[in-house]
Design an enzyme around this catalytic site. Structure first.
Site, short mmCIF file in Angstrom:
data_model
loop_
_atom_site.label_atom_id
_atom_site.label_comp_id
_atom_site.label_asym_id
_atom_site.label_seq_id
_atom_site.Cartn_x
_atom_site.Cartn_y
_atom_site.Cartn_z
N LEU A 7 0.82 -1.21 0.00
CA LEU A 7 0.00 0.00 0.00
C LEU A 7 0.85 1.26 0.00
O LEU A 7 0.32 2.37 -0.06
CB LEU A 7 -0.90 0.01 1.25
CG LEU A 7 -2.00 -1.05 1.32
CD1 LEU A 7 -2.68 -1.02 2.67
CD2 LEU A 7 -3.02 -0.84 0.21
N SER A 8 2.16 1.11 0.06
CA SER A 8 3.05 2.28 0.18
C SER A 8 2.86 3.30 -0.94
O SER A 8 2.82 4.51 -0.66
CB SER A 8 4.50 1.83 0.26
OG SER A 8 4.74 1.14 1.46
N LYS B 123 15.28 -6.10 4.78
CA LYS B 123 15.64 -5.03 5.71
C LYS B 123 17.04 -5.20 6.29
O LYS B 123 17.75 -4.21 6.51
CB LYS B 123 14.60 -4.92 6.83
CG LYS B 123 13.24 -4.44 6.35
CD LYS B 123 12.27 -4.31 7.52
CE LYS B 123 10.90 -3.88 7.04
NZ LYS B 123 9.95 -3.70 8.16
N ASN C 149 14.53 0.23 6.90
CA ASN C 149 13.39 0.26 5.99
C ASN C 149 13.32 1.56 5.19
O ASN C 149 12.42 1.74 4.38
CB ASN C 149 12.07 0.04 6.76
CG ASN C 149 11.65 1.25 7.57
OD1 ASN C 149 12.46 2.13 7.87
ND2 ASN C 149 10.38 1.29 7.96
N ASP D 44 10.00 1.89 11.68
CA ASP D 44 8.95 0.99 12.17
C ASP D 44 8.59 1.27 13.63
O ASP D 44 7.42 1.33 14.00
CB ASP D 44 9.38 -0.47 12.04
CG ASP D 44 9.34 -0.96 10.60
OD1 ASP D 44 8.53 -0.43 9.81
OD2 ASP D 44 10.11 -1.88 10.26
N ALA E 275 10.47 -13.14 18.91
CA ALA E 275 11.80 -12.59 19.21
C ALA E 275 12.64 -12.43 17.94
O ALA E 275 13.86 -12.45 18.00
CB ALA E 275 12.52 -13.49 20.22
N LEU F 133 13.08 -20.21 24.04
CA LEU F 133 13.54 -19.20 24.99
C LEU F 133 14.90 -18.62 24.61
O LEU F 133 15.16 -17.43 24.84
CB LEU F 133 13.60 -19.80 26.39
CG LEU F 133 13.82 -18.83 27.55
CD1 LEU F 133 12.74 -17.75 27.57
CD2 LEU F 133 13.83 -19.59 28.88
N GLU F 134 15.76 -19.42 24.01
CA GLU F 134 17.11 -18.96 23.70
C GLU F 134 17.10 -17.76 22.75
O GLU F 134 17.90 -16.84 22.89
CB GLU F 134 17.94 -20.10 23.11
CG GLU F 134 19.40 -19.73 22.82
CD GLU F 134 20.12 -19.08 24.00
OE1 GLU F 134 20.85 -18.11 23.76
OE2 GLU F 134 19.93 -19.54 25.14
#
Length: 265
Positions: free
Chosen positions: A16-17, A66, A87, A102, A126, A152-153
């Site tokens: 949509l940019s 990015k 970006n 962002d 993450a 978790l790492e």
């Protein structure tokens, strides 16, 4: 004088940019063209170089490029460096500059709905999307910021960069939050991360970084079904675009009517 901008990514047809930036241009009376460029995994760096050689004024970068755009830039803003991704690109004194809008886009959109200071915030995921929003969220001085991830790492890797955050696996989530942000890619494939009942029982405000112009994302629908107020990331898209427009043109466009227009498509 006509100014030239573009967005590069793969896929790119859905972007949509161009629509957003053309509306900014009409509002600010700046003459510009804004194109879509389908990124080539092999020739991406050459595509960037060619765009600016051909008198491009500014380039937005979306998935999956990015990080490569970040690595290509010679000069980066602080928020770009902390995000580890870019970006927004432009040339200045023959050097490629990079920023990441962002995070500020998210904060501006969230400010429509709630105050972040002294709030308990949970980020789901993450990866790169999470990394890009942690610094601006911390700047808003929340009471607590937790990053939860299936493994978790990976969350601990972010904690090493941002020691102020806490981390958890999805299964370990038992407390309540004021705000939950989905930074996973699950919504892009219509999948949902099912959260423990306790997490939604206090009806936190829920925000999906992904957006779907035609319907609700899977995360938004799931959390609304749980009785929460929830919105997708279309507002963030508009706000990050406004910040990029300001970087390139030194004029800050108004966003509210543009967001309303996009919602009414």
């Amino acid at each position: 004088m006509l100014r030239r901008f573009a967005v590069i990514g793969n896929p790119i047809a859905h972007s949509l940019s161009p629509v957003i930036h053309q509306m900014f241009a009409q509002q600010t009376q700046i003459e510009l063209i804004y194109e879509k460029i389908l990124g080539d995994d092999v020739k991406f760096e050459q595509q960037i170089s060619d765009f600016f050689i051909q008198y491009g004024n500014g380039l937005n970068v979306t998935l999956p490029y990015k990080k490569r755009a970040y690595e290509l830039a010679k000069i980066r803003t602080q928020r770009c460096t902390l995000a580890g991704a870019a970006n927004t690109l432009w040339m200045e004194e023959n050097q490629l500059h990079a920023d990441n809008t962002d995070g500020v886009g998210l904060i501006r959109d969230l400010s429509r709905f709630l105050e972040l200071k002294d709030k308990k915030i949970l980020i789901l995921g993450a990866g790169g999307a999470a990394r890009g929003i942690i610094f601006p969220l911390l700047e808003a001085k929340p009471l607590q910021l937790i990053v939860a991830n299936r493994t978790l790492e990976k969350a601990k890797e972010l904690q090493r960069q941002f020691p102020q955050i806490n981390v958890a696996s999805f299964a370990e989530l038992t407390e309540f939050f004021d705000l939950i942000i989905n930074a996973t890619s699950a919504s892009l494939s219509d999948q949902v991360i099912v959260l423990p009942e306790e997490v939604l029982s206090h009806k936190p405000f829920c925000y999906d970084l992904a957006y779907n112009q035609k319907t609700s994302t899977a995360f938004v629908q799931y959390t609304r079904n749980g009785g929460c107020e929830a919105v997708d990331g279309l507002g963030m898209l508009v706000e990050q675009a406004a910040e990029a427009f300001f970087i390139w043109n030194k004029v800050m466009p108004s966003t509210q009517k543009i967001l309303e227009h996009l919602r009414s498509f």
